[in-house]
Motif scaffolding. Structure first.
Motif, PDB file in Angstrom:
ATOM      1  N   ARG A 128       0.854  -1.250   0.039  1.00 50.79           N
ATOM      2  CA  ARG A 128       0.010  -0.048  -0.032  1.00 50.79           C
ATOM      3  C   ARG A 128       0.561   1.131  -0.027  1.00 50.79           C
ATOM      4  O   ARG A 128       0.649   2.093  -0.798  1.00 50.79           O
ATOM      5  CB  ARG A 128      -1.143   0.134   1.174  1.00 50.79           C
ATOM      6  N   CYS A 129       1.867   1.355   1.030  1.00 53.56           N
ATOM      7  CA  CYS A 129       2.622   2.555   0.994  1.00 53.56           C
ATOM      8  C   CYS A 129       4.079   2.431   0.777  1.00 53.56           C
ATOM      9  O   CYS A 129       4.758   3.464   0.537  1.00 53.56           O
ATOM     10  CB  CYS A 129       2.542   3.128   2.478  1.00 53.56           C
ATOM     11  N   TYR A 161     -13.969  -4.000 -14.807  1.00 50.52           N
ATOM     12  CA  TYR A 161     -14.027  -5.457 -14.232  1.00 50.52           C
ATOM     13  C   TYR A 161     -12.941  -5.452 -12.929  1.00 50.52           C
ATOM     14  O   TYR A 161     -12.951  -6.668 -12.458  1.00 50.52           O
ATOM     15  CB  TYR A 161     -13.283  -6.427 -15.205  1.00 50.52           C
ATOM     16  N   LEU A 162     -12.368  -4.484 -12.730  1.00 48.48           N
ATOM     17  CA  LEU A 162     -11.580  -4.346 -11.549  1.00 48.48           C
ATOM     18  C   LEU A 162     -12.256  -3.608 -10.502  1.00 48.48           C
ATOM     19  O   LEU A 162     -12.791  -2.639 -10.785  1.00 48.48           O
ATOM     20  CB  LEU A 162     -10.218  -3.650 -11.984  1.00 48.48           C
ATOM     21  N   LYS A 163     -12.448  -3.985  -9.291  1.00 49.37           N
ATOM     22  CA  LYS A 163     -12.904  -3.500  -8.176  1.00 49.37           C
ATOM     23  C   LYS A 163     -11.881  -3.481  -7.069  1.00 49.37           C
ATOM     24  O   LYS A 163     -11.369  -4.292  -6.334  1.00 49.37           O
ATOM     25  CB  LYS A 163     -13.941  -4.233  -7.529  1.00 49.37           C
ATOM     26  N   GLY A 164     -11.221  -2.211  -6.805  1.00 54.20           N
ATOM     27  CA  GLY A 164      -9.850  -2.152  -6.063  1.00 54.20           C
ATOM     28  C   GLY A 164      -8.831  -2.646  -7.048  1.00 54.20           C
ATOM     29  O   GLY A 164      -8.687  -2.807  -8.138  1.00 54.20           O
ATOM     30  N   ARG A 191      -1.755  -7.945  -5.786  1.00 57.73           N
ATOM     31  CA  ARG A 191      -1.025  -8.343  -6.998  1.00 57.73           C
ATOM     32  C   ARG A 191      -1.817  -9.373  -7.943  1.00 57.73           C
ATOM     33  O   ARG A 191      -3.032  -9.609  -7.305  1.00 57.73           O
ATOM     34  CB  ARG A 191       0.210  -9.228  -6.802  1.00 57.73           C
ATOM     35  N   TRP A 192      -1.741  -9.120  -9.296  1.00 56.26           N
ATOM     36  CA  TRP A 192      -2.470 -10.098 -10.206  1.00 56.26           C
ATOM     37  C   TRP A 192      -2.756 -11.682  -9.599  1.00 56.26           C
ATOM     38  O   TRP A 192      -3.760 -11.967  -9.686  1.00 56.26           O
ATOM     39  CB  TRP A 192      -2.021 -10.223 -11.597  1.00 56.26           C
ATOM     40  N   ILE A 193      -1.828 -12.031  -9.034  1.00 60.58           N
ATOM     41  CA  ILE A 193      -1.918 -13.390  -8.536  1.00 60.58           C
ATOM     42  C   ILE A 193      -2.840 -13.634  -7.629  1.00 60.58           C
ATOM     43  O   ILE A 193      -3.221 -14.658  -7.243  1.00 60.58           O
ATOM     44  CB  ILE A 193      -0.381 -13.953  -8.230  1.00 60.58           C
ATOM     45  N   PRO A 233      -2.610  -2.161 -11.251  1.00 59.85           N
ATOM     46  CA  PRO A 233      -2.465  -0.717 -11.145  1.00 59.85           C
ATOM     47  C   PRO A 233      -3.818  -0.147 -10.849  1.00 59.85           C
ATOM     48  O   PRO A 233      -4.742  -0.752 -11.101  1.00 59.85           O
ATOM     49  CB  PRO A 233      -2.618  -0.390 -13.004  1.00 59.85           C
ATOM     50  N   ASP A 234      -3.798   1.236 -10.272  1.00 64.55           N
ATOM     51  CA  ASP A 234      -4.799   1.847 -10.019  1.00 64.55           C
ATOM     52  C   ASP A 234      -5.564   2.105 -11.259  1.00 64.55           C
ATOM     53  O   ASP A 234      -5.147   2.920 -12.299  1.00 64.55           O
ATOM     54  CB  ASP A 234      -4.445   2.998  -9.225  1.00 64.55           C
ATOM     55  N   VAL A 235      -7.233   1.960 -11.256  1.00 62.09           N
ATOM     56  CA  VAL A 235      -7.711   2.303 -12.592  1.00 62.09           C
ATOM     57  C   VAL A 235      -8.795   3.317 -12.268  1.00 62.09           C
ATOM     58  O   VAL A 235      -9.591   3.213 -10.828  1.00 62.09           O
ATOM     59  CB  VAL A 235      -8.447   1.162 -12.957  1.00 62.09           C
ATOM     60  N   PRO A 236      -9.020   4.560 -12.726  1.00 60.57           N
ATOM     61  CA  PRO A 236      -9.892   5.466 -12.350  1.00 60.57           C
ATOM     62  C   PRO A 236     -11.249   4.942 -12.282  1.00 60.57           C
ATOM     63  O   PRO A 236     -11.761   4.201 -13.371  1.00 60.57           O
ATOM     64  CB  PRO A 236      -9.851   6.445 -13.146  1.00 60.57           C
TER      65      PRO A 236
END
Length: 293
Positions: free
Chosen positions: A34-35, A133-136, A63-65, A283-286
């Motif tokens: 996170r940081c 499709y990404l939540k967080g 991570r994706w995993i 990655p962060d997605v808006p």
């Protein structure tokens, strides 16, 4: 399994976990996802807590995993088979997984590939709807609102000097491609909902995956031959693209970027690259504006 003798990391769960941790924390340097802080406290059950931001996590957090609920050994064996282009049905049978579990894992791998493309930020934006499709940091089964309001994206294929780039053509709609065919003699070929064109401007071809809203019956055939791009990439990808004819328009960019990745890395060890991609941070997605029409 005797199918994996050449990769030591596939020998046991312990070897697989060690291999993945080396990719998540290179050189053994652990840090907070996170940081980024390095002052951590080890807790029970493989969890850690950051002394700075107080975030509790495990090595795969963020991570994706961390999608799919597979063991480290199953993940690596799946990537080994996927690198060799095994189908989801084959993966499920070889690894003793349900079809849905294997499909989610392969989708995760495809998202990880797309996230490393030069145009990843654009592809995860509102022009495709994939970011929904990404939540967080987690993949969901369906985008918010079902994804039905997302336009059908059009892509341009550009190959130069043995490399290919598949570009999202902003401002060009599927309907416009059909208009160019009907009124300006742009040749089109169709296989199911998959449509590709003859060369267009500086692109070797335009390609899109439509839905039932498109007027396929109005495609005009030309006497000057089929719209088959003359390129090494098309020789590599043409048959594979046609096999994607049942894919939804919203998920189609994942398959295109997989082909781009496979072609551009065709002389490399895909398994090693896929492991590295899977262990990278999501990655962060808006957030998409759900109020847009």
């Amino acid at each position: 399994m005797d199918a994996f003798p050449e990769e030591p990391c596939l020998a046991s769960e312990e070897a697989a976990l060690a291999h993945l941790l080396e990719h998540c924390w290179p050189g053994g340097r652990s840090f907070c996802p996170r940081c980024g802080g390095g002052r951590l406290y080890e807790l029970s059950a493989g969890r850690w807590r950051c002394a700075g931001c107080k975030y509790t996590f495990h090595p795969f957090s963020g991570r994706w995993i961390n999608n799919g609920n597979l063991t480290p050994l199953t993940w690596l064996r799946l990537l080994h088979l996927y690198a060799g282009e095994a189908t989801v049905h084959t993966l499920a049978a070889e690894l003793g997984l349900s079809y849905n579990a294997a499909y989610k894992a392969v989708t995760t791998a495809r998202f990880a590939i797309l996230a490393h493309a030069p145009d990843a930020r654009q592809l995860l934006g509102p022009e495709t709807g994939l970011g929904s499709y990404l939540k967080g940091k987690k993949l969901t089964g369906e985008p918010k609102g079902g994804g039905g309001q997302v336009p059908i994206p059009v892509f341009g294929i550009l190959e130069r000097n043995g490399w290919v780039f598949i570009d999202l053509v902003s401002g060009l709609s599927a309907e416009t491609v059909f208009h160019f065919n009907h009124n300006f003699h742009l040749r089109i070929e169709r296989a199911g909902n998959l449509v590709h064109t003859a060369p267009y401007r500086h692109y070797d071809a335009l390609v899109l995956c439509g839905d039932d809203s498109l007027p396929y019956e109005y495609i005009r055939r030309r006497a000057d031959g089929p719209a088959e791009p003359q390129s090494e990439f098309w020789k590599f990808a043409g048959g594979r693209l046609r096999a994607f004819k049942g894919v939804s328009p919203q998920r189609f960019p994942l398959y295109l970027k997989e082909l781009e990745f496979r072609f551009n890395h065709r002389r490399e060890n895909l398994f090693a690259t896929l492991v590295r991609y899977l262990c990278d941070m999501v990655p962060d997605v808006p957030e998409l504006d759900e109020s847009r029409p």
